[in-house]
Motif scaffolding. Structure first.
Motif, short mmCIF file in Angstrom:
data_model
loop_
_atom_site.label_atom_id
_atom_site.label_comp_id
_atom_site.label_asym_id
_atom_site.label_seq_id
_atom_site.Cartn_x
_atom_site.Cartn_y
_atom_site.Cartn_z
N ILE A 96 0.87 -1.18 0.00
CA ILE A 96 0.00 0.00 0.00
C ILE A 96 0.90 1.22 0.00
CG2 ILE A 96 -1.78 1.24 1.28
CD1 ILE A 96 -2.38 -1.59 2.59
N SER A 97 0.58 2.20 -0.82
CA SER A 97 1.40 3.41 -0.87
C SER A 97 0.51 4.63 -0.96
CB SER A 97 2.37 3.37 -2.06
OG SER A 97 1.64 3.32 -3.27
N GLY A 98 1.09 5.76 -0.64
CA GLY A 98 0.36 7.02 -0.70
C GLY A 98 1.18 8.13 -0.10
N LYS A 99 0.50 9.23 0.22
CA LYS A 99 1.15 10.38 0.83
C LYS A 99 0.39 10.72 2.11
CE LYS A 99 3.01 14.90 0.07
NZ LYS A 99 4.10 15.36 -0.71
N THR A 106 -3.40 10.73 0.89
CA THR A 106 -3.76 10.98 -0.50
C THR A 106 -2.92 10.10 -1.41
OG1 THR A 106 -2.18 12.81 -0.60
CG2 THR A 106 -4.45 13.37 -0.01
N LYS A 107 -3.22 10.14 -2.69
CA LYS A 107 -2.50 9.36 -3.70
C LYS A 107 -2.42 7.89 -3.29
CE LYS A 107 0.26 13.32 -5.07
NZ LYS A 107 1.60 13.86 -5.24
N GLU A 124 -8.32 8.18 -1.43
CA GLU A 124 -7.95 9.09 -0.34
C GLU A 124 -8.71 8.69 0.92
OE1 GLU A 124 -8.53 13.83 0.70
OE2 GLU A 124 -8.32 13.24 -1.40
N ILE A 125 -8.05 8.86 2.05
CA ILE A 125 -8.69 8.70 3.35
C ILE A 125 -8.42 9.99 4.10
CG2 ILE A 125 -8.74 7.43 5.54
CD1 ILE A 125 -7.71 4.98 4.00
N ARG A 126 -9.48 10.56 4.71
CA ARG A 126 -9.26 11.80 5.46
C ARG A 126 -10.20 11.86 6.66
NH1 ARG A 126 -13.21 15.44 4.34
NH2 ARG A 126 -14.40 15.03 2.45
#
Length: 185
Positions: A96-99, A106-107, A124-126
């Protein structure tokens, strides 16, 4: 005369012994060697997420390792792909990857959610800021799904399968839907 020779004898002994006593006092005593400090233990992913205002249960319990760059880019490796049942069934890929940012990921790549008979990429999770928030938002395809925060406060165990082969059939015949966000559900 006895007094003078005794005096001279004592003086002579004193002068002979002074260098030994001075050298004994002046020799440096052995200093205890400083113990090497143990390297600080790297915090777990579940420790890091709350620092960013995110609940620890966003990721399942089978995280093998993670890497987080200074700019927030991250990669999480799971021991194996798995499923977790929240309000919806969520699939976690092995990588799993993202920012990672304050209140958001994000991403995002490697997480999907099942809606009806289809699997959608979670982009996205926020959470609402400032913390504490009551909701977690999953941007899934064109829908921004609001979920209760309490589902993500605990770290969930993985299921190895979703209970059937329907996902595999659908995955072979249809790529996950990936559209712009249009609706908040």
């Amino acid at each position: 005369m006895a007094f003078t020779s005794r005096f001279h004898l004592c003086l002579l002994l004193f002068l002979i012994l002074i260098p030994f006593t001075i050298s004994l006092d002046l020799t440096p005593s052995p200093q205890p060697q400083p113990q090497p400090q143990p390297k600080p233990k790297k915090p777990t992913l579940y420790d890091i997420l709350p620092e960013y205002g995110l609940p620890p249960g966003i990721f399942p319990d089978n995280v093998e390792s993670y890497n987080l760059d200074k700019d927030g880019n991250f990669e999480v490796l799971l021991k194996a792909p798995c499923y977790v049942e929240f309000e919806y069934l969520v699939y976690y890929d092995e990588k799993i990857s993202g920012k990672l940012g304050i209140g958001s990921i994000t991403k995002l790549k490697g997480i999907e959610v099942k809606r009806f008979f289809f699997w959608f990429n979670v982009n996205e999770i926020r959470v609402d800021l400032p913390p504490p928030s009551d909701s977690v938002y999953f941007q899934i395809g064109f829908v921004n799904k609001k979920l209760d925060m309490h589902q993500f406060q605990t770290i969930h165990s993985c299921m190895k399968s979703c209970g059937g082969s329907l996902r595999q059939v659908l995955q072979k015949h249809q790529a996950p839907v990936n559209m712009q966000m249009l609706v908040t559900e």
